[in-house]
Design a protein around this motif. Structure first.
Motif, PDB file in Angstrom:
ATOM      1  N   GLU A 136       3.075 -74.542 -26.164  1.00 59.50           N
ATOM      2  CA  GLU A 136       2.425 -74.305 -24.876  1.00 59.50           C
ATOM      3  C   GLU A 136       2.529 -75.569 -24.038  1.00 59.50           C
ATOM      4  OE1 GLU A 136      -1.566 -72.818 -25.253  1.00 59.50           O
ATOM      5  OE2 GLU A 136      -1.032 -71.577 -26.993  1.00 59.50           O
ATOM      6  N   ARG A 137       3.303 -75.503 -22.946  1.00 62.13           N
ATOM      7  CA  ARG A 137       3.507 -76.685 -22.102  1.00 62.13           C
ATOM      8  C   ARG A 137       2.635 -76.579 -20.852  1.00 62.13           C
ATOM      9  NH1 ARG A 137       8.399 -79.420 -23.179  1.00 62.13           N
ATOM     10  NH2 ARG A 137       7.634 -80.906 -21.639  1.00 62.13           N
ATOM     11  N   SER A 138       2.084 -77.721 -20.446  1.00 67.03           N
ATOM     12  CA  SER A 138       1.281 -77.752 -19.220  1.00 67.03           C
ATOM     13  C   SER A 138       1.442 -79.104 -18.560  1.00 67.03           C
ATOM     14  CB  SER A 138      -0.200 -77.491 -19.549  1.00 67.03           C
ATOM     15  OG  SER A 138      -0.690 -78.509 -20.412  1.00 67.03           O
ATOM     16  N   ILE A 147      -1.747 -80.095 -32.185  1.00 64.61           N
ATOM     17  CA  ILE A 147      -1.222 -79.125 -33.163  1.00 64.61           C
ATOM     18  C   ILE A 147      -2.382 -78.695 -34.060  1.00 64.61           C
ATOM     19  CG2 ILE A 147       0.458 -78.692 -35.003  1.00 64.61           C
ATOM     20  CD1 ILE A 147       2.167 -80.952 -33.896  1.00 64.61           C
ATOM     21  N   GLN A 148      -2.614 -77.400 -34.113  1.00 61.26           N
ATOM     22  CA  GLN A 148      -3.708 -76.876 -34.920  1.00 61.26           C
ATOM     23  C   GLN A 148      -3.162 -75.891 -35.956  1.00 61.26           C
ATOM     24  OE1 GLN A 148      -6.801 -77.994 -34.727  1.00 61.26           O
ATOM     25  NE2 GLN A 148      -6.223 -79.347 -33.020  1.00 61.26           N
ATOM     26  N   ALA A 149      -3.468 -76.182 -37.244  1.00 61.68           N
ATOM     27  CA  ALA A 149      -3.067 -75.314 -38.376  1.00 61.68           C
ATOM     28  C   ALA A 149      -1.594 -74.939 -38.302  1.00 61.68           C
ATOM     29  CB  ALA A 149      -3.935 -74.056 -38.395  1.00 61.68           C
ATOM     30  N   GLY A 150      -0.777 -75.938 -38.007  1.00 63.20           N
ATOM     31  CA  GLY A 150       0.653 -75.694 -37.818  1.00 63.20           C
ATOM     32  C   GLY A 150       1.430 -75.619 -39.121  1.00 63.20           C
ATOM     33  N   ASN A 151       2.186 -74.560 -39.293  1.00 62.28           N
ATOM     34  CA  ASN A 151       3.138 -74.437 -40.403  1.00 62.28           C
ATOM     35  C   ASN A 151       4.514 -74.163 -39.804  1.00 62.28           C
ATOM     36  OD1 ASN A 151       1.567 -74.427 -43.094  1.00 62.28           O
ATOM     37  ND2 ASN A 151       0.373 -73.049 -41.787  1.00 62.28           N
ATOM     38  N   PHE A 152       5.488 -74.962 -40.200  1.00 67.00           N
ATOM     39  CA  PHE A 152       6.821 -74.882 -39.596  1.00 67.00           C
ATOM     40  C   PHE A 152       7.871 -74.872 -40.700  1.00 67.00           C
ATOM     41  CE2 PHE A 152       3.898 -77.265 -36.972  1.00 67.00           C
ATOM     42  CZ  PHE A 152       4.035 -76.697 -35.718  1.00 67.00           C
ATOM     43  N   SER A 153       8.958 -74.140 -40.461  1.00 62.70           N
ATOM     44  CA  SER A 153      10.020 -74.071 -41.468  1.00 62.70           C
ATOM     45  C   SER A 153      11.381 -73.958 -40.803  1.00 62.70           C
ATOM     46  CB  SER A 153       9.797 -72.867 -42.385  1.00 62.70           C
ATOM     47  OG  SER A 153      10.811 -72.807 -43.352  1.00 62.70           O
ATOM     48  N   HIS A 171      -2.495 -80.684 -38.681  1.00 62.72           N
ATOM     49  CA  HIS A 171      -3.551 -80.808 -37.682  1.00 62.72           C
ATOM     50  C   HIS A 171      -3.376 -82.160 -37.020  1.00 62.72           C
ATOM     51  CE1 HIS A 171      -6.059 -77.301 -38.798  1.00 62.72           C
ATOM     52  NE2 HIS A 171      -5.528 -77.503 -39.999  1.00 62.72           N
ATOM     53  N   LEU A 172      -3.147 -82.136 -35.708  1.00 66.61           N
ATOM     54  CA  LEU A 172      -2.862 -83.408 -35.019  1.00 66.61           C
ATOM     55  C   LEU A 172      -3.355 -83.345 -33.575  1.00 66.61           C
ATOM     56  CD1 LEU A 172      -1.394 -86.196 -35.115  1.00 66.61           C
ATOM     57  CD2 LEU A 172       0.677 -84.998 -34.392  1.00 66.61           C
ATOM     58  N   GLU A 173      -4.136 -84.364 -33.194  1.00 67.10           N
ATOM     59  CA  GLU A 173      -4.577 -84.483 -31.799  1.00 67.10           C
ATOM     60  C   GLU A 173      -4.248 -85.889 -31.321  1.00 67.10           C
ATOM     61  OE1 GLU A 173      -8.647 -83.596 -31.235  1.00 67.10           O
ATOM     62  OE2 GLU A 173      -8.453 -81.442 -31.655  1.00 67.10           O
ATOM     63  N   PRO A 219      11.329 -73.667 -36.064  1.00 65.08           N
ATOM     64  CA  PRO A 219      10.589 -72.398 -35.971  1.00 65.08           C
ATOM     65  C   PRO A 219       9.158 -72.523 -36.498  1.00 65.08           C
ATOM     66  CG  PRO A 219      12.788 -72.022 -36.851  1.00 65.08           C
ATOM     67  CD  PRO A 219      12.607 -73.507 -36.781  1.00 65.08           C
ATOM     68  N   LYS A 220       8.240 -71.992 -35.699  1.00 62.99           N
ATOM     69  CA  LYS A 220       6.823 -72.055 -36.057  1.00 62.99           C
ATOM     70  C   LYS A 220       6.464 -70.811 -36.859  1.00 62.99           C
ATOM     71  CE  LYS A 220       3.768 -71.274 -32.851  1.00 62.99           C
ATOM     72  NZ  LYS A 220       2.983 -71.385 -31.621  1.00 62.99           N
ATOM     73  N   VAL A 221       5.887 -71.024 -38.047  1.00 60.17           N
ATOM     74  CA  VAL A 221       5.449 -69.909 -38.887  1.00 60.17           C
ATOM     75  C   VAL A 221       4.067 -69.453 -38.447  1.00 60.17           C
ATOM     76  CG1 VAL A 221       4.948 -69.171 -41.258  1.00 60.17           C
ATOM     77  CG2 VAL A 221       6.831 -70.773 -40.821  1.00 60.17           C
ATOM     78  N   SER A 222       3.199 -70.437 -38.195  1.00 56.77           N
ATOM     79  CA  SER A 222       1.849 -70.119 -37.724  1.00 56.77           C
ATOM     80  C   SER A 222       1.263 -71.355 -37.047  1.00 56.77           C
ATOM     81  CB  SER A 222       0.954 -69.685 -38.895  1.00 56.77           C
ATOM     82  OG  SER A 222       0.836 -70.747 -39.833  1.00 56.77           O
ATOM     83  N   GLY A 223       0.129 -71.179 -36.363  1.00 59.64           N
ATOM     84  CA  GLY A 223      -0.544 -72.306 -35.718  1.00 59.64           C
ATOM     85  C   GLY A 223      -0.326 -72.356 -34.224  1.00 59.64           C
ATOM     86  N   ILE A 224      -0.874 -73.408 -33.629  1.00 58.91           N
ATOM     87  CA  ILE A 224      -0.801 -73.601 -32.165  1.00 58.91           C
ATOM     88  C   ILE A 224      -0.278 -75.005 -31.883  1.00 58.91           C
ATOM     89  CG2 ILE A 224      -2.143 -73.748 -30.025  1.00 58.91           C
ATOM     90  CD1 ILE A 224      -4.159 -71.800 -31.365  1.00 58.91           C
ATOM     91  N   VAL A 225       0.666 -75.092 -30.934  1.00 58.41           N
ATOM     92  CA  VAL A 225       1.178 -76.394 -30.487  1.00 58.41           C
ATOM     93  C   VAL A 225       1.024 -76.459 -28.977  1.00 58.41           C
ATOM     94  CG1 VAL A 225       3.137 -77.981 -30.452  1.00 58.41           C
ATOM     95  CG2 VAL A 225       2.888 -76.399 -32.366  1.00 58.41           C
ATOM     96  N   LYS A 226       0.344 -77.489 -28.488  1.00 64.84           N
ATOM     97  CA  LYS A 226       0.167 -77.684 -27.048  1.00 64.84           C
ATOM     98  C   LYS A 226       0.632 -79.083 -26.667  1.00 64.84           C
ATOM     99  CE  LYS A 226      -3.908 -74.659 -26.677  1.00 64.84           C
ATOM    100  NZ  LYS A 226      -5.339 -74.634 -26.311  1.00 64.84           N
TER     101      LYS A 226
END
Length: 1455
Positions: A584-586, A597-603, A617-619, A648-655
């Motif tokens: 999500e870009r702003s 990044i919240q509860a991010g899983n990437f593969s 989890h990263l702020e 590719p994002k498996v789950s989570g939120i990236v802003k």
């Protein structure tokens, strides 16, 4: 009463005002009046400089009306011809004269529908159409009211009259709007700063019709060789952007409506949807040409009938001649404009597909990039999309020639009746035999393309990694790999060419065999008399049929190739794209979190159960500096890719808030100048630019470059050191002035001092207030950041400040301890000096770089030169080169003799018919039997010609590929430094493709028509000797016109050769840097630049085709003069002077004269243009070779080097004769079994010293001795196989782990596992399902840079030579792993001479000797302990390293 005009029968009823004949006559004369005025206005307007053809599109109604008019015209002319030939004595037959007049009127109405003209012409057209329609409808209504019937045909033209009324109203309505639009267009044109477009933009009608708009360019090209500056810009309607937008809209629509089960090719459907309308005009032209060609045998019938008649009617003869002229005019003009328009439309399709393929790679997902390598993407553009330029020409050739075949068959039936039936059955049989050939060709073509893809992918990979291949002396092994791929490719090429050859025997012989069968049918069924008229009309018709049977198989083959390309492009364009919603870009928020990044899983691989990054989890707040550290393979780079949205994002939120700048771990540098790379498309601001250069420590480098910041960089930054490339990347990011900076290990390729400068001046100062995520192995900088993030096995294990993490211990403590252990081997400095350094170190760093930056151009030679090309006429040299290199003289002469034999026997067969047809005593059996025997004998010669031509082509392909490959693999490293890979790949792909497919048959297509032309002229001269005068003059004029054309055409093709490579090169470059391009958000700018490159390439294709049609139109005109002269002489020569058989013979050959000459010219020009590919490949076959791999009389012993002593004596190195010295007279000795450290600032000559040791560059003077042997005297393979190296840039090849560690296949699995264990990779690889057979993608992209360096270490552990070179070998490895690696090297290579080039001082501090280089000079060479005791250069480097190791790491050291 019969009404006639002169001797021409017009009406067969009594003349009165109420008669339908009189009314038709009035309407016809009124139409002729309008028609004359229309053409006069058109001619007057075309010669006026104020007359401009407005390229307004005609609506569907106008096109439909024109098509109806054309069909009506053809019917009228057909009825007229039928009446002329068979209805002379039939009272019920419609007179032929009004039919011909009607045909002319209807075709003129069609022309008026399609032509754009001035406002006056528009008004005239409207009045003409309206008056004709109203009078025609009134006349027919009157006949019906009188109770009389009208002809069914006249009734069918009534709807067309209504259509004409509608067109008249629409034409008047649009004229005012058109005038307003024209004035606006003129205004826009005057203000448009574009380069002058091609001459077709604003031309008169006749200039467009005759291609005279090409005259200025051809005239210029004849006076002097054309250059790029002379080439106009592409027309607005032909621009790639417009083509892309149209295709894109159609593609999106089809994609939206596509069902999941649909298997139809969407690319083809989108192309058809966009370009269907403009192909209607091409279809009309092709149809006209087909009808004209099929009508010519009927004209022969008329002429022979005329010769057979008892009295001499000159009026009838001249009318026949006029009809012949008209047919030839229609044939010539329609064919030229069909060819030109089809290729122009093909060019638009080509541009659209090239651009859409490029756009796709900008959006391709990571999984998509694995499936489509950089080389394959270039191949989609260079081969598949490029092929579309000729696609429409082949397509329209296919259907029109099929129609020609069918119409010719109808003519045969009309002339000889049911006697043609056996021949028709045989013709169908030949057509059915074509099907297995087509299937075989399709299979061969598909397999060939697959094999070619594989070869080009390997070629691209090898060219990009040539330095490593040469260092390891793997040239032979990788050359075998390429040759193996080519063998597979060649197998299918040979099958395809031989299939074509066998097929061509059938295609060439079918007209002869069919004619024999037709004659037999006539004789047996007595359907037609075997007189001169019948025989030569049949022969002329079968000659017309010979073109389809010759070209249709090629058209089928070409369409099959295009179909394969459509499938490949469809598969590529439907592949996965990067998901926009991954991140999500702003816009930047003044206070808040920039990266969240919240509860991010990437593969990277969605199919694997364990994600690459787990539970992230990263702020990160605005302005924070965050360091990411951890062991090799922990997922540090993947974390940055997660922020970018690349993984590719498996789950989570990236802003992410704000703009991003990204510095990749593997440097991505564009071809161009240093300034271009730093500005990266942004406007030049001197203050900001200089600040970026200073903060990235590039100022000294700038002063060292010959052209300052205008120095050109080779492809992939080949002429820069690793540190320079990394700092240019960093400067690019700084100049971008982004909000968020993602820096992936930017200090790995620079020395400690430069790393300190970069961290303090760049990260801390230049990026103050910016959010920075820094991946690094340099522990010494961690105390200066706001937050440290420790990663292990794809997880964030620790997060906090430096002091907090030290207190917690565990993973971070281990990293710091490993670094401290490395630092403790340094001689300790006093606390006082250390304090001074802390205090004043940074000021000193700043003072060191406060120098002016060289941003002005300096005289000298740039590395990447403009691509070489021949200029002017080079004579027969390329042709002779083709034969000499392939050693194909015997095959060439066999082909020529085969063609001569074929033509001689064909001529003998037709002469037999002409000579014996007048002998009454000769039976039909003898006549046909002898003809059949002579014709059949020619089949043997066709077979010889076809097979020898195919084998000549295959032999040449083999010879040129072998020579080209050998030359490239034997080329010195300087060649690869200065030649972009795209330039070499263009020769390996499209140029070699031309050599494989186009040139072999082009040779025989030049020789064949030349012999046929000679035979035609001999026969014509034999019958009417007077024609030879005109024929020779026409041939001389043809040669002059041809040479005039070729002067420009050659240069256009050569320039096109240099415009194509940048298109491919740019695509390859983009593919490698697509992550950086997307991160900076510059995809649109790259796209615009690519559009410009495609347009620059397309305009040359456009002009080349226009020039071709220009020359052929003029040559057709000249040869038609010969034909008309021959026909005129046959009319004027007294009756009985020439036998009707000889009249038929002469005219049957004369009618093929134009076609033969055009065929010869086209293929001669095609061959002249195609042979430039031979020129280009031959250029690279003559590259100066590096030294021999093996020098037999100077081979060292197998045990050499037994000791490993290296002695340098006055060693001077320069990369080119005109370049400054890089090493300036170095003399020293590396003793046996010692560890020698080589240090110095970035660009001091460290890597050049290694290049000299491996002889990648030869000494300008001085020498290197290894165990007393001068390495310049022995073979390169003997030298390089005895040296081991871990290069600065770790390189892996596509394949598996086993082939990457042991490319030569000499080590056992057990030995490989032991090596992997020593280089810390055993655990990782053991966990993979396929173990040693686990895949390695292109350039090892599925492994981290650190892991790649460990693989390179594994290679040298297996090789075990006496001399080992480590060129920044552990730059991308964390300190803990580095310490383990150094221990392994010390243990495993204890009895070896180890030369270590390093940026980390601890890496070389425990060496036996240290060599310090500065700007190519050897400033120090001694034991490190002794150098530390003096005020040496090395001690200053150590002191600087101490200065950079501040914070807690240095405090721990002091305690």
């Amino acid at each position: 009463m019969v009404v006639s005009i002169g001797n021409l029968k017009w009406c067969d009823v009594e003349l009165n005002l109420a008669s339908s004949c009189f009314q038709r006559t009035v309407i016809d004369f009124l139409n002729l009046f309008f028609l004359s005025i229309f053409y006069l206005l058109l001619i007057a307007g075309s010669v006026s400089k104020y007359f401009i053809v407005r390229r307004r599109k005609k609506g569907w109604i106008f096109v439909a009306a024109a098509f109806c008019c054309i069909v009506t015209s053809i019917v009228f002319i057909g009825v007229g011809l039928n009446s002329l030939m068979y209805g002379a004595n039939d009272a019920n037959t419609t007179p032929w004269a009004p039919c011909f007049v009607g045909g002319i009127i209807w075709v003129s109405l069609a022309v008026s529908m399609l032509v754009n003209g001035s406002k006056l012409i528009k008004i005239l057209e409207s009045v003409w159409w309206a008056s004709f329609a109203l009078l025609d409808l009134a006349a027919k209504s009157g006949i019906l009211l009188q109770g009389n019937g009208i002809r069914s045909f006249d009734a069918r033209t009534s709807p067309i009259s209504l259509l004409l009324l509608l067109c008249s109203w629409m034409n008047l309505r649009s004229s005012s709007a058109a005038a307003q639009d024209c004035s606006e267009t003129d205004h826009l044109l005057t203000e448009n700063p574009r380069k002058e477009p091609a001459g077709l933009a604003t031309v008169g009608f006749f200039s467009m019709l005759s291609f005279s708009w090409m005259n200025p360019l051809l005239s210029l090209g004849f006076k002097r060789p054309l250059s790029r500056e002379d080439i106009p810009s592409v027309l607005l309607e032909d621009e790639a952007e417009l083509a892309y937008n149209k295709f894109s809209q159609a593609w999106d629509t089809l994609l939206a409506n596509r069902s999941s089960t649909e298997e139809r090719n969407l690319v083809f459907r989108a192309v058809a949807k966009v370009y269907f309308k403009e192909n209607i005009f091409i279809t009309v032209c092709a149809f006209f040409r087909t009808v004209a060609v099929v009508s010519l045998p009927l004209m022969l019938y008329v002429f022979v009938d005329y010769a057979n008649s008892d009295h001499m009617d000159l009026r009838s003869g001249f009318f026949n001649l006029a009809c012949l002229v008209m047919l030839k005019l229609v044939e010539s003009l329609s064919m030229r404009h069909w060819y030109f328009a089809s290729r122009r439309s093909g060019m638009r399709i080509r541009s659209a597909l090239m651009v859409v393929a490029y756009k796709k790679q900008l959006k391709l997902s990571s999984s998509g990039r694995k499936r489509h390598s950089s080389g394959e993407i270039v191949n989609y553009i260079a081969v598949d999309a490029y092929r579309m330029g000729e696609f429409l020409w082949w397509f329209h050739s296919g259907w029109s020639l099929t129609l020609q075949l069918l119409l010719s068959t109808a003519v045969l039936f009309r002339v000889v009746g049911v006697g043609a039936f056996p021949g028709f059955i045989l013709l169908l049989l030949c057509g059915l035999l074509n099907l297995p050939f087509a299937k075989m060709l399709q299979n061969c073509q598909t397999q060939f393309m697959i094999a070619q893809d594989k070869r080009l992918r390997s070629t691209s990979e090898i060219l990009n990694s040539m330095k490593v291949i040469k260092l390891q002396s793997w040239e032979e092994e990788f050359k075998k790999k390429i040759e193996s791929c080519r063998d597979d490719e060649f197998k299918w090429l040979a099958r395809a060419q031989l299939t074509k050859a066998f097929g061509s025997v059938l295609y060439w012989m079918s007209p002869t065999i069919v004619s024999s069968v037709v004659f037999v049918g006539c004789a047996l069924l007595k359907s037609a008399p075997l007189n001169a008229s019948t025989i030569f009309t049949v022969l002329a018709t079968l000659r017309v049929m010979s073109e389809p049977v010759k070209i249709i198989p090629q058209a089928v083959s070409a369409i099959i190739q295009v179909n394969v390309s459509f499938d490949r492009l469809n598969s590529f364009l439907l592949d996965d794209e990067l998901k926009i919603d991954e991140v999500e870009r702003s816009g930047l928020e003044k206070s808040g979190i920039t990266v969240d990044i919240q509860a991010g899983n990437f593969s990277w691989d969605p199919e694997t159960k364990i994600p690459t990054l787990q539970n992230i989890h990263l702020e990160i707040k605005q302005g924070q500096k965050v360091a990411v550290c951890g062991p090799v393979g922990a997922g540090k780079s993947s974390l940055l890719h997660a922020v970018l949205g690349e993984i590719p994002k498996v789950s989570g939120i990236v802003k992410v808030s704000g703009s991003i700048a990204y510095v990749s771990q593997t440097s991505w540098i564009q071809s161009g100048t240093i300034r271009d790379n730093i500005l990266y498309g942004k406007a030049m601001e001197s203050g900001r630019y200089n600040a970026a250069i200073k903060s990235c420590a590039l100022d000294k480098d700038m002063n060292g470059f010959g052209h300052g910041d205008l120095t050109e960089i080779g492809q992939r930054g080949i002429n820069l050191s690793g540190g320079q490339k990394q700092r240019i990347q960093l400067a690019r990011a700084v100049y971008a002035d982004a909000d968020v900076y993602l820096l992936d290990d930017p200090f790995s390729a620079v020395d400690a001092h430069t790393a300190g400068v970069l961290f303090h001046k760049c990260v801390e100062d230049a990026l103050k207030g910016k959010t920075v995520i820094l991946v690094t192995h340099q522990v010494e900088f961690l105390s200066e950041v706001d937050q440290i993030l420790v990663m292990e096995e794809g997880r964030i294990t620790q997060l906090g400040k430096y002091e907090e993490l030290l207190m917690l211990g565990t993973a971070f403590q281990q990293l710091v301890n490993a670094h401290n252990d490395a630092v403790t081997v340094l001689p300790l400095a006093s606390n006082e000096s250390l304090g001074d350094l802390r205090k004043g170190g940074r000021d000193k760093e700043i003072r060191n770089i406060e120098e002016e930056i060289a941003t002005t151009d300096v005289t000298g030679v740039q590395l990447t030169q403009e691509e070489e090309k021949e200029s002017g006429y080079v004579g027969l040299k390329p042709f002779l080169d083709y034969i000499r290199v392939s050693r194909g003289w015997c095959l060439l002469w066999s082909s020529v003799l085969g063609q001569v034999g074929f033509v001689v026997f064909q001529a003998a067969a037709t002469y037999w018919l002409a000579f014996t047809i007048g002998i009454p005593k000769l039976t039909n059996t003898t006549l046909i039997g002898v003809y059949s025997i002579i014709s059949t004998l020619s089949a043997g010669f066709v077979y010889v010609r076809a097979i020898t031509t195919a084998h000549l082509g295959l032999k040449a392909s083999e010879a040129f590929f072998s020579g080209f490959t050998n030359a490239v693999f034997k080329a010195p490293m300087l060649f690869f430094d200065s030649a972009p890979v795209g330039r070499i790949l263009t020769r390996a792909s499209s140029d070699l493709n031309v050599l494989d497919f186009d040139i072999p048959f082009a040779f025989i297509f030049v020789v064949g028509p030349a012999i046929e032309l000679a035979a035609t002229l001999i026969i014509m001269t034999y019958v009417t000797w007077q024609v030879i005068i005109i024929a020779l003059l026409a041939l001389a004029a043809t040669k002059v016109v041809q040479d005039y054309y070729l002067a420009s055409a050659r240069e256009l093709i050569r320039i096109n050769g240099t415009t194509k490579a940048p298109v491919m090169n740019y695509a390859a470059e983009t593919s490698l840097g697509v992550v950086t391009i997307r991160a900076f958000g510059t995809a649109e700018r790259f796209f615009k630049k690519y559009l410009h490159l495609v347009d620059a390439d397309a305009v040359l294709f456009f002009l080349s085709n226009a020039a071709m049609e220009w020359v052929i139109l003029r040559i057709e005109t000249l040869q038609n003069v010969t034909l008309f002269t021959c026909a005129l002489l046959l009319i004027l020569i007294p009756k009985g002077y020439i036998a009707p058989g000889l009249v038929g013979l002469s005219l049957s050959y004369a009618l093929t004269l134009t076609q033969t000459q055009v065929f010869l010219t086209r293929w001669y020009c095609t061959l002249s243009n195609s042979i430039i590919s031979v020129e280009r490949i031959k250029q690279y076959m003559n590259i100066p070779e590096e030294a021999h791999a093996i020098v037999e009389d100077r081979r060292p012993t197998s045990s050499w080097p037994a000791n490993g002593t290296i002695h340098l004596q006055e060693l001077k190195i320069r990369y080119r004769p005109n370049a400054p010295l890089v090493l300036k007279g170095i003399s020293c000795t590396f003793r046996e079994r010692t560890r020698v450290g080589v240090v110095g600032r970035t660009g001091s000559g460290k890597s050049t010293l290694i290049s000299a040791l491996f002889r990648l560059v030869e000494p300008a003077s001085g020498y290197i001795l290894i165990d007393g042997i001068d390495i310049s005297k022995i073979g390169l393979k003997d030298l390089r196989m005895k040296l081991s190296i871990i290069p600065q840039e770790p390189t892996l090849f596509r394949g598996c782990i086993r082939t990457n560690l042991d490319p030569l296949g000499v080590d056992s699995d057990d030995e490989i596992w032991k090596a992997l264990e020593k280089c810390q990779l055993k655990t990782t690889i053991s966990n993979l399902p396929n173990k040693l057979d686990s895949s390695v993608s292109d350039e090892g992209e599925n492994w981290s840079v650190g892991q790649r360096q460990l693989f390179c270490l594994g290679r040298v552990l297996l090789k075990r030579n006496k001399i080992l070179v480590l060129d920044e070998a552990t730059a991308s490895i964390d300190s803990a792993t580095d310490a383990i690696i150094q221990r392994i090297i010390r243990e495993e290579f204890a009895d070896c001479t180890v030369i270590t080039v390093a940026h980390r001082v601890p890496t070389v501090i425990d060496s036996d000797m240290v060599m310090v280089l500065s700007f190519g000079d050897l400033v120090e060479y001694n034991e490190p302990s002794r150098l530390m005791d003096t005020d040496s250069y090395f001690s200053k480097l150590v002191t600087e390293y101490w200065a950079s190791c501040r914070g807690n790491s240095s405090q721990n050291l002091q305690s």
